[in-house]
Design an enzyme around this catalytic site. Sequence first.
Site, mmCIF file in Angstrom:
data_model
loop_
_atom_site.group_PDB
_atom_site.id
_atom_site.type_symbol
_atom_site.label_atom_id
_atom_site.label_comp_id
_atom_site.label_asym_id
_atom_site.label_seq_id
_atom_site.Cartn_x
_atom_site.Cartn_y
_atom_site.Cartn_z
ATOM 1 C CE LYS A 174 -3.718 -2.517 2.452
ATOM 2 N NZ LYS A 174 -4.661 -2.520 3.616
ATOM 3 N NE ARG A 193 -5.435 -12.849 5.517
ATOM 4 C CZ ARG A 193 -6.271 -11.799 5.507
ATOM 5 N NH1 ARG A 193 -6.384 -11.033 4.432
ATOM 6 N NH2 ARG A 193 -6.984 -11.506 6.549
ATOM 7 N NE ARG A 247 -2.319 -6.511 6.866
ATOM 8 C CZ ARG A 247 -3.475 -7.088 6.561
ATOM 9 N NH1 ARG A 247 -4.004 -7.996 7.367
ATOM 10 N NH2 ARG A 247 -4.107 -6.765 5.443
ATOM 11 C CG ASN A 298 -3.555 -3.200 7.123
ATOM 12 O OD1 ASN A 298 -3.463 -2.707 6.001
ATOM 13 N ND2 ASN A 298 -4.574 -3.943 7.510
ATOM 14 C CG HIS A 350 -4.980 -6.644 -0.205
ATOM 15 N ND1 HIS A 350 -6.178 -6.713 0.476
ATOM 16 C CD2 HIS A 350 -5.057 -7.563 -1.203
ATOM 17 C CE1 HIS A 350 -6.943 -7.639 -0.105
ATOM 18 N NE2 HIS A 350 -6.291 -8.167 -1.126
HETATM 19 P P1 DAT Z 1 -7.718 -7.752 5.507
HETATM 20 O O1 DAT Z 1 -6.998 -6.638 4.801
HETATM 21 O O2 DAT Z 1 -6.912 -8.309 6.655
HETATM 22 O O3 DAT Z 1 -8.214 -8.851 4.573
HETATM 23 P P2 DAT Z 1 -10.414 -6.670 5.539
HETATM 24 O O4 DAT Z 1 -10.551 -7.191 4.148
HETATM 25 O O5 DAT Z 1 -11.485 -7.022 6.525
HETATM 26 O O6 DAT Z 1 -9.008 -7.108 6.193
HETATM 27 O O7 DAT Z 1 -10.325 -5.092 5.529
HETATM 28 C C1 DAT Z 1 -9.645 -4.399 4.496
HETATM 29 C C2 DAT Z 1 -8.852 -3.234 5.107
HETATM 30 O O8 DAT Z 1 -9.731 -2.318 5.784
HETATM 31 C C3 DAT Z 1 -7.860 -3.668 6.189
HETATM 32 O O9 DAT Z 1 -6.635 -4.101 5.638
HETATM 33 C C4 DAT Z 1 -7.730 -2.428 7.011
HETATM 34 C C5 DAT Z 1 -9.122 -1.812 6.975
HETATM 35 N N1 DAT Z 1 -9.940 -2.229 8.117
HETATM 36 C C6 DAT Z 1 -10.583 -3.432 8.254
HETATM 37 N N2 DAT Z 1 -11.279 -3.511 9.398
HETATM 38 C C7 DAT Z 1 -11.082 -2.326 10.014
HETATM 39 C C8 DAT Z 1 -11.544 -1.746 11.266
HETATM 40 N N3 DAT Z 1 -12.347 -2.431 12.086
HETATM 41 N N4 DAT Z 1 -11.142 -0.502 11.578
HETATM 42 C C9 DAT Z 1 -10.345 0.186 10.752
HETATM 43 N N5 DAT Z 1 -9.865 -0.258 9.578
HETATM 44 C C10 DAT Z 1 -10.235 -1.502 9.200
HETATM 45 MG MG MG Z 2 -9.611 -8.714 3.006
#
Ligand code: DAT
Ligand code: MG
Length: 168
Positions: A11, A92, A109, A123, A126
Site C-alpha cells: 500500500k 497471510r 503489519r 497496515n 493487502h
Molecule cells: P484484511 O486486509 O486483513 O483482509 P479486511 O478485508 O477485513 O481485512 O479489511 C480491508 C482493510 O480495511 C484492512 O486491511 C484495514 C481496513 N480495516 C478493516 N477492518 C477495520 C476496522 N475495524 N477498523 C479500521 N480499519 C479496518
Molecule cells: Mg480482506
Amino acid sequence: MKNEATLVIIKPDGLKKSLTGNILSRLSETKLKIIAARVLKVSEELASKHYSHLKDKPFFPELIKYITGQLHGENRVMALIYWGKDAIGKVRQIAGATNPEEADPVSVRGAYGRILTSGLYENVIHASSDPAEAEREIKLWFEPEEIVYELYPSEEREIKGTKKRAWK
Ligand code: DAT
Ligand code: MG
C-alpha cells in the site's frame, strides 16, 4: 494442498516508507513464485471495487483515501501475484492480523503498521483472504497477458481494431 494464487498489494505507506524491498524479502521466505507484478496508481473506481465488501463500514471513505494515496501524498502501490502451495495462508501469515496492534510483532503489519487517529488500520500490505476473493481481486488488478501463468480462462476480444485478451 494444491497450488493457488494470491494477490499482494504493498500500500502507499509501504512505498512511502521505502519498505518494498524489505516486504519482498519477507515474502520470499515462503518460497512461493511471483507470477506477475506492477506498480500503479489506484483509481477511486478500482479502490471501490477492491473493497466493495466493506462499503457500509464507517471507515470505508478513509480506506479509499488510503489505498488511492490521498493520505500519504503518494499514489503508487505495488501489486503482485504469488503462486504455489497454500499461497493464501502463507502470505497471510507473513502479513499478520488485520489490526496492526493485534498482529504478531514480527509480521509485516505488526512491525510496520499503525492505527490512525481516525481509527483506520494503516497496515502496509493487502493479502487475499480466500481462493474466491483471490480470483476476484486478481481479475480486477491484472489483465490476462500481465500474468506469466494462465490462471483463469480468458478470451480474445477485438477493441477498436486491436486484439486483446480479456477475462471470460
Ligand atoms: P484484511 O486486509 O486483513 O483482509 P479486511 O478485508 O477485513 O481485512 O479489511 C480491508 C482493510 O480495511 C484492512 O486491511 C484495514 C481496513 N480495516 C478493516 N477492518 C477495520 C476496522 N475495524 N477498523 C479500521 N480499519 C479496518
Ligand atoms: Mg480482506
